[in-house]
Design an enzyme around this catalytic site. Structure first.
Site, PDB file in Angstrom:
ATOM      1  N   HIS A 201       0.826  -1.214   0.000  1.00 12.33           N
ATOM      2  CA  HIS A 201       0.000   0.000   0.000  1.00 12.33           C
ATOM      3  C   HIS A 201       0.858   1.261   0.000  1.00 12.33           C
ATOM      4  CE1 HIS A 201      -4.462   0.852   1.004  1.00 12.33           C
ATOM      5  NE2 HIS A 201      -4.392   0.014  -0.012  1.00 12.33           N
ATOM      6  N   HIS A 301      -5.084  -2.538 -11.501  1.00 14.96           N
ATOM      7  CA  HIS A 301      -5.706  -2.311 -10.196  1.00 14.96           C
ATOM      8  C   HIS A 301      -7.216  -2.276 -10.395  1.00 14.96           C
ATOM      9  CE1 HIS A 301      -6.825   0.621  -6.852  1.00 14.96           C
ATOM     10  NE2 HIS A 301      -6.204  -0.335  -6.196  1.00 14.96           N
TER      11      HIS A 301
END
Length: 392
Positions: A201, A301
């Site tokens: 992340h 993504h």
């Protein structure tokens, strides 16, 4: 043919508000659907779509590249920013949906036909349930292993975890050992033939990202995602050079030039462009062509709503370097009430066969959307032990 209306429909899905874009034409029944979901920026994106609508209402919806150039280049400010890039993406997806419907073919047929027979899906631990994926503490290695078992029982051969905790720019070995314990537990539970991905992340600094990457290298990850901030091109390149694990990044980049710089820096092995943020399918196809020149894999993504998934799969069936599709199933229990999808999933193998419906292949239930009106997304914040602000 002309565009008569561009509108947004917002659907609250806990962590995100799905922002659907509907383009209506003057041809009876001919509408296009896109998605412009950007968590914690819902109001901004809806406003940006309204700002862009004035550029394209009255125009021919089949001139997709012309309209994309207008949305990106007009109004003086170029469309490479995150909010405007997401708004452009939602409109662009809806325009491609219209073109497919005009010609009666799925979008991937517009781009040369399918280059593969099926696409493999991977899941988040917990299937996209926010608490399982984002809030399982890294000192609970057994829970990571239990969630990994669930994914395999559901037919997945690949899954992603967030086994790396938030860290300060430099910390000792404790968080690194905790991450390694989690990944070791998952690998022991699922065996050598299941692909495990770890998403940092972009929490670590380049120095900490390198420590995590080296610690996790023995566990044969499919890829190691966002080991540091995407702005740290040299940091990403240093991590990539130091380990054999493929490095994935790109979800926070939103225009072609940013990917040019990423690829030129030799800073990734897997390009995670986000179709709903990078300007849509039109820009994604340009990024993919550039990635092909560098022999970089594509794994977009895609934790957003169902139209984003449909677009990612259409894109994947047309791109030779596309390797796997991110899939969320359990973020909200009514996910599949909102959109009826044209592609079919083999639940035993979690692979997808090509959509055969025109455009993106989605039928949208507007009444189901109205049952979940906008609410502020669930707040996510991170602070370090000393009270300083961390990266979520």
């Amino acid at each position: 043919m002309k565009i008569t209306r561009v509108e947004t429909l917002v659907c609250h899905a806990r962590m995100r508000n799905w922002v659907f874009v509907k383009i209506t034409t003057d041809q009876p029944g001919l509408v296009g659907w896109g998605e412009a979901t950007l968590e914690w920026h819902t109001r901004s994106v809806v406003g940006a779509v309204e700002d862009l609508a004035q550029l394209i209402v009255g125009e021919d919806p089949t001139r997709v590249e012309y309209l994309w150039q207008m949305m990106f280049r007009q109004h003086f400010w170029h469309g490479g920013g995150l909010v405007r890039g997401t708004a452009i993406a939602g409109i662009d997806l809806a325009l491609w949906d219209i073109i497919g419907k005009v010609h009666g073919v799925p979008c991937h047929q517009l781009w040369g036909g399918p280059v593969r027979d099926s696409i493999r899906l991977y899941t988040h631990l917990g299937g996209g349930r926010m608490e399982d994926f984002y809030e399982t503490p890294v000192d609970n290695a057994k829970h990571f292993a239990d969630l990994a078992s669930q994914a395999i029982e559901q037919g997945y051969t690949a899954f992603k975890s967030m086994a790396v905790p938030p860290t300060m720019p430099i910390e000792g070995s404790r968080p690194v050992h905790a991450a390694a314990a989690c990944v070791a537990a998952m690998r022991e539970r699922v065996g050598p033939n299941v692909d495990i991905m770890v998403d940092c992340h972009a929490r670590p600094s380049p120095a900490m990202g390198l420590k995590f990457a080296k610690a996790l290298e023995p566990y044969d990850l499919y890829f190691f995602e966002e080991p540091c901030w995407p702005e740290s091109l040299q940091g990403l390149a240093n991590v990539k050079a130091a380990v054999s694990t493929p490095i994935a990044t790109g979800e926070r980049l939103n225009h072609l030039a940013a990917f040019r710089d990423l690829f030129a820096a030799d800073a990734c092995d897997v390009c995670q462009l986000d179709i709903t943020h990078c300007g849509g399918l039109s820009e994604a196809r340009r990024i993919a062509a550039l990635a092909e020149a560098y022999r970089i894999a594509l794994a977009p993504h895609n934790p957003q709503g169902p139209i984003s998934t449909a677009a990612s799969l259409e894109f994947g069936f047309s791109q030779p370097s596309y390797v796997i599709c991110e899939s969320v199933q359990n973020d909200v229990p009514w996910r599949f009430d909102v959109v009826d999808e044209g592609f079919e999933i083999d639940m035993a193998t979690r692979t997808v066969r090509p959509n055969k419906r025109p455009g993106l292949g989605v039928n949208v239930n507007e009444e189901a959307i109205r049952q979940h009106p906008f609410e502020q997304e669930v707040l996510q914040r991170v602070f370090h032990a000393d009270g300083s602000v961390g990266d979520w």
